[in-house]
Scaffold this active site. Sequence first.
Site, PDB file in Angstrom:
ATOM      1  N   ASP A   1      42.571  49.591  43.798  1.00 17.46           N
ATOM      2  CA  ASP A   1      43.664  49.866  42.864  1.00 17.46           C
ATOM      3  C   ASP A   1      44.784  48.829  42.986  1.00 17.46           C
ATOM      4  O   ASP A   1      44.990  48.249  44.054  1.00 17.46           O
ATOM      5  CB  ASP A   1      44.205  51.284  43.150  1.00 17.46           C
ATOM      6  CG  ASP A   1      45.018  51.827  41.990  1.00 17.46           C
ATOM      7  OD1 ASP A   1      44.943  51.274  40.876  1.00 17.46           O
ATOM      8  OD2 ASP A   1      45.741  52.827  42.205  1.00 17.46           O
TER       9      ASP A   1
ATOM     10  N   HIS B   1      42.649  41.956  36.924  1.00 15.28           N
ATOM     11  CA  HIS B   1      41.241  42.333  37.105  1.00 15.28           C
ATOM     12  C   HIS B   1      40.402  41.106  37.482  1.00 15.28           C
ATOM     13  O   HIS B   1      39.535  41.186  38.353  1.00 15.28           O
ATOM     14  CB  HIS B   1      40.686  42.993  35.841  1.00 15.28           C
ATOM     15  CG  HIS B   1      41.393  44.275  35.479  1.00 15.28           C
ATOM     16  ND1 HIS B   1      41.692  45.239  36.414  1.00 15.28           N
ATOM     17  CD2 HIS B   1      41.873  44.751  34.290  1.00 15.28           C
ATOM     18  CE1 HIS B   1      42.316  46.249  35.819  1.00 15.28           C
ATOM     19  NE2 HIS B   1      42.442  45.978  34.533  1.00 15.28           N
TER      20      HIS B   1
ATOM     21  N   LEU C   1      22.846  45.345  53.180  1.00 19.07           N
ATOM     22  CA  LEU C   1      23.908  46.208  52.652  1.00 19.07           C
ATOM     23  C   LEU C   1      23.531  46.825  51.299  1.00 19.07           C
ATOM     24  O   LEU C   1      23.023  46.137  50.418  1.00 19.07           O
ATOM     25  CB  LEU C   1      25.191  45.372  52.485  1.00 19.07           C
ATOM     26  CG  LEU C   1      26.384  46.071  51.823  1.00 19.07           C
ATOM     27  CD1 LEU C   1      26.971  47.143  52.743  1.00 19.07           C
ATOM     28  CD2 LEU C   1      27.465  45.059  51.450  1.00 19.07           C
TER      29      LEU C   1
END
Length: 247
Positions: free
Chosen positions: A22, A39, A133
């Site tokens: 955020d 962004h 991962l």
Amino acid sequence: MEPLKEQINPARLPKHIAIIMDGNGRWAKGQGQDRLFGHYHGVQSVRNVTEACAELGVEYLTLYAFSTENWERPPDEVSGLMELLVDTIQKEVPTLHKNNIRLHVIGKTEMLPEKTISVLGDAIRETASNSGLNLIMALSYSSRWEMGEAARQIGLAVKAGKLDPETIDQECFQKYLCTRNFPDPELMIRTSGEHRISNFLLYQLAYAELFFTPVLWPDFQKENLYEAILDFQTRERRFGKTSEQLG
Ligand code: IPE
Ligand code: IPE
Ligand code: MG
């Protein structure tokens, strides 16, 4: 002082880290730019954190990238985010491979534009045999959507005679969540100074350790992740028991 990374105890590494990324909008505003600029810069933080988790040997990393509520944002921001998503996924697939990372997506993906769905589908298939991962992108995701959907699927299974309602318990319910193949997150990080969950993994975070930092997502570096893991390693996780019982 030893570098933060060296201070991490590999024996007490969280298996699954979840992050609410955020603060992109505020970061951009702080530089007099529009929200999309934030962004774009957030993508580098995604790269850094993913690489750090892969290097440390974290097994699962869930990133909250877009909530079902985020569809209500101005159309320009939504379409800009979708384009950014497609571009980033397409560019990053070779790096995911190189680092043995497997991509997964959770969320109400049918709401995504067709192009996004197809690019994501390709990336998921292409990385399906990687064994390092697990990178789980929460896209068009919200926990209440997920639980409502699980209830609907359970109802359909009962109706079709495939599920005996008497056998419905927590274990059964969990199998209908879109996170069914992943263990619960042990550490949840939220950036940007907001102290809330915003409809993220409400069920799965039951016993997660929460870490909040004022750092805005585009400023979040590997060192910030190490700091969160080190903080996690100081916590006593009691799961309802007493300290003495833990031994
Ligand atoms: C997080 O940053 C990214 C998404 C929700 C897509 P924000 O866009 O929420 O940035 P702030 O919170 O407005 O600063
Ligand atoms: C949560 O951030 C969703 C993502 C990071 C994808 P928001 O910025 O949408 O959350 P609120 O509105 O501040 O709660
Ligand atoms: Mg926000």
